[in-house]
Design a protein around this motif. Structure first.
Motif, PDB file in Angstrom:
ATOM      1  N   ALA A 140     -45.518  28.518 -17.428  1.00 38.62           N
ATOM      2  CA  ALA A 140     -46.835  27.927 -17.658  1.00 38.62           C
ATOM      3  C   ALA A 140     -47.094  26.691 -16.819  1.00 38.62           C
ATOM      4  CB  ALA A 140     -46.991  27.587 -19.140  1.00 38.62           C
ATOM      5  N   ASP A 141     -46.048  26.021 -16.343  1.00 40.13           N
ATOM      6  CA  ASP A 141     -46.282  24.776 -15.605  1.00 40.13           C
ATOM      7  C   ASP A 141     -46.603  24.989 -14.133  1.00 40.13           C
ATOM      8  OD1 ASP A 141     -43.826  25.296 -14.418  1.00 40.13           O
ATOM      9  OD2 ASP A 141     -42.797  23.615 -15.351  1.00 40.13           O
ATOM     10  N   GLY A 142     -46.338  26.175 -13.599  1.00 43.91           N
ATOM     11  CA  GLY A 142     -46.665  26.461 -12.207  1.00 43.91           C
ATOM     12  C   GLY A 142     -45.819  25.722 -11.189  1.00 43.91           C
ATOM     13  N   ALA A 143     -44.785  25.048 -11.634  1.00 43.21           N
ATOM     14  CA  ALA A 143     -43.923  24.272 -10.734  1.00 43.21           C
ATOM     15  C   ALA A 143     -42.597  24.995 -10.545  1.00 43.21           C
ATOM     16  CB  ALA A 143     -43.681  22.887 -11.316  1.00 43.21           C
ATOM     17  N   VAL A 144     -41.887  24.639  -9.488  1.00 43.05           N
ATOM     18  CA  VAL A 144     -40.520  25.109  -9.305  1.00 43.05           C
ATOM     19  C   VAL A 144     -39.618  23.886  -9.193  1.00 43.05           C
ATOM     20  CG1 VAL A 144     -41.047  27.355  -8.315  1.00 43.05           C
ATOM     21  CG2 VAL A 144     -40.882  25.404  -6.810  1.00 43.05           C
ATOM     22  N   ASP A 145     -38.566  23.898  -9.975  1.00 38.70           N
ATOM     23  CA  ASP A 145     -37.627  22.782 -10.022  1.00 38.70           C
ATOM     24  C   ASP A 145     -36.232  23.381 -10.159  1.00 38.70           C
ATOM     25  OD1 ASP A 145     -35.920  20.656 -10.882  1.00 38.70           O
ATOM     26  OD2 ASP A 145     -37.615  19.604 -11.775  1.00 38.70           O
ATOM     27  N   VAL A 146     -35.336  23.050  -9.261  1.00 41.30           N
ATOM     28  CA  VAL A 146     -33.997  23.644  -9.250  1.00 41.30           C
ATOM     29  C   VAL A 146     -33.279  23.435 -10.577  1.00 41.30           C
ATOM     30  CG1 VAL A 146     -32.766  21.652  -8.270  1.00 41.30           C
ATOM     31  CG2 VAL A 146     -31.961  23.991  -7.797  1.00 41.30           C
ATOM     32  N   ARG A 147     -33.604  22.366 -11.298  1.00 45.29           N
ATOM     33  CA  ARG A 147     -32.925  22.089 -12.573  1.00 45.29           C
ATOM     34  C   ARG A 147     -33.371  23.009 -13.694  1.00 45.29           C
ATOM     35  NH1 ARG A 147     -34.779  16.165 -13.152  1.00 45.29           N
ATOM     36  NH2 ARG A 147     -36.620  17.289 -12.436  1.00 45.29           N
ATOM     37  N   TYR A 148     -34.511  23.694 -13.513  1.00 47.09           N
ATOM     38  CA  TYR A 148     -35.089  24.504 -14.585  1.00 47.09           C
ATOM     39  C   TYR A 148     -35.500  25.887 -14.077  1.00 47.09           C
ATOM     40  CZ  TYR A 148     -35.373  19.799 -16.438  1.00 47.09           C
ATOM     41  OH  TYR A 148     -35.066  18.521 -16.830  1.00 47.09           O
ATOM     42  N   PRO A 149     -34.551  26.800 -13.929  1.00 44.04           N
ATOM     43  CA  PRO A 149     -34.920  28.146 -13.466  1.00 44.04           C
ATOM     44  C   PRO A 149     -35.762  28.870 -14.523  1.00 44.04           C
ATOM     45  CG  PRO A 149     -32.602  28.078 -14.077  1.00 44.04           C
ATOM     46  CD  PRO A 149     -33.115  26.670 -14.179  1.00 44.04           C
ATOM     47  N   GLU A 150     -36.777  29.560 -14.062  1.00 41.56           N
ATOM     48  CA  GLU A 150     -37.618  30.322 -14.979  1.00 41.56           C
ATOM     49  C   GLU A 150     -36.855  31.488 -15.594  1.00 41.56           C
ATOM     50  OE1 GLU A 150     -40.282  27.762 -12.829  1.00 41.56           O
ATOM     51  OE2 GLU A 150     -38.696  29.060 -12.071  1.00 41.56           O
ATOM     52  N   ALA A 151     -35.877  32.018 -14.867  1.00 41.79           N
ATOM     53  CA  ALA A 151     -35.092  33.150 -15.378  1.00 41.79           C
ATOM     54  C   ALA A 151     -33.611  32.980 -15.058  1.00 41.79           C
ATOM     55  CB  ALA A 151     -35.604  34.458 -14.775  1.00 41.79           C
ATOM     56  N   LEU A 152     -32.799  33.444 -15.974  1.00 39.47           N
ATOM     57  CA  LEU A 152     -31.356  33.554 -15.780  1.00 39.47           C
ATOM     58  C   LEU A 152     -31.051  35.039 -15.721  1.00 39.47           C
ATOM     59  CD1 LEU A 152     -30.316  30.955 -18.495  1.00 39.47           C
ATOM     60  CD2 LEU A 152     -30.384  30.587 -16.015  1.00 39.47           C
ATOM     61  N   VAL A 153     -30.197  35.449 -14.803  1.00 40.53           N
ATOM     62  CA  VAL A 153     -29.926  36.871 -14.595  1.00 40.53           C
ATOM     63  C   VAL A 153     -28.467  37.154 -14.959  1.00 40.53           C
ATOM     64  CG1 VAL A 153     -30.060  38.792 -12.988  1.00 40.53           C
ATOM     65  CG2 VAL A 153     -31.619  36.840 -12.709  1.00 40.53           C
ATOM     66  N   TYR A 154     -28.284  38.134 -15.852  1.00 36.23           N
ATOM     67  CA  TYR A 154     -26.959  38.492 -16.357  1.00 36.23           C
ATOM     68  C   TYR A 154     -26.638  39.943 -16.010  1.00 36.23           C
ATOM     69  CZ  TYR A 154     -27.224  34.262 -19.190  1.00 36.23           C
ATOM     70  OH  TYR A 154     -27.329  32.961 -19.611  1.00 36.23           O
ATOM     71  N   GLU A 155     -25.364  40.187 -15.704  1.00 37.18           N
ATOM     72  CA  GLU A 155     -24.890  41.552 -15.470  1.00 37.18           C
ATOM     73  C   GLU A 155     -24.180  42.046 -16.727  1.00 37.18           C
ATOM     74  OE1 GLU A 155     -22.297  44.151 -12.266  1.00 37.18           O
ATOM     75  OE2 GLU A 155     -21.902  42.006 -12.408  1.00 37.18           O
ATOM     76  N   PRO A 156     -24.532  43.255 -17.220  1.00 35.35           N
ATOM     77  CA  PRO A 156     -23.818  43.825 -18.365  1.00 35.35           C
ATOM     78  C   PRO A 156     -22.385  44.194 -17.961  1.00 35.35           C
ATOM     79  CG  PRO A 156     -25.889  45.005 -17.932  1.00 35.35           C
ATOM     80  CD  PRO A 156     -25.636  44.094 -16.772  1.00 35.35           C
ATOM     81  N   MET A 157     -21.442  43.831 -18.788  1.00 37.04           N
ATOM     82  CA  MET A 157     -20.032  44.079 -18.504  1.00 37.04           C
ATOM     83  C   MET A 157     -19.495  45.205 -19.394  1.00 37.04           C
ATOM     84  SD  MET A 157     -19.883  41.943 -16.129  1.00 37.04           S
ATOM     85  CE  MET A 157     -18.183  42.143 -15.655  1.00 37.04           C
TER      86      MET A 157
END
Length: 192
Positions: free
Chosen positions: A94-111
């Motif tokens: 919603a903020d429209g900004a990009v900041d390295v400290r706050y990724p919009e998504a975290l990506v996980y691989e199923p193990m």
């Protein structure tokens, strides 16, 4: 028993004994590759993403901080590998900004053991937000790295957006900023 049958039988026995060892060695090599990647000195954007996401190795911590799994499940490609399971934090979109400290998504691989392993972070901003709040034609970058553009409609059912994957936790032979990773698999995905 003819010598031809003996030779065929011998070859089959040797193959049965050697194949599991060869497979184990290739798996071990991949594990070593990831370990070496994670423990080599990283600089720039990869290091910044590792610092920003280190606490999210356990997906429960990500959920506690407001991330949730998106309904599309585990994102894969028939010919380019996969991304994995995306956990997003809505308020960051919603903020429209990009900041390295706050990724919009975290990506996980199923193990294989049912757990999710953090492999990447994704930074996303909707094109409408970016394009109306920045000078015309200004590219979206994070620490000098250019974002990819994804038009709409798209397979992710998102509005047109700019995105950047950073493979900070799993080696990607296509590069640390590629969208897809051929070493990631959705084979063990069972749902979230």
């Amino acid at each position: 028993m003819t010598s031809r049958i003996k030779t065929t039988l011998f070859a089959a026995i040797v193959s049965a004994l050697v194949m599991p060892v060869a497979f184990a060695n290739s798996t071990q090599s991949e594990q070593e590759l990831d370990w070496n990647f994670q423990h080599q000195p990283a600089n720039g954007l990869v290091q910044a993403v590792r610092a920003a996401t280190a606490d999210y190795q356990n997906v429960a911590r990500a959920i506690q901080d407001g991330y949730h799994a998106i309904p599309s499940g585990c994102v894969s490609s028939p010919d380019q590998g996969a991304m994995g399971v995306h956990y997003v934090r809505d308020m960051l979109f919603a903020d429209g900004a990009v900041d390295v400290r706050y990724p919009e998504a975290l990506v996980y691989e199923p193990m294989p053991n049912g757990r999710l392993r953090l492999v990447a972070a994704e930074y996303i901003t909707f094109a409408d937000f970016w394009d109306t709040s920045h000078p015309a034609g200004e590219p979206v970058t994070l620490m000098g790295q250019l974002f990819d553009y994804e038009g709409s409609p798209n397979r992710f059912r998102l509005p047109a957006s700019y995105g950047l994957h950073v493979w900070a936790w799993k080696y990607n032979p296509k590069g640390a900023f590629s969208m897809w990773n051929p070493r990631v698999s959705c084979a063990y995905f069972t749902g979230t």
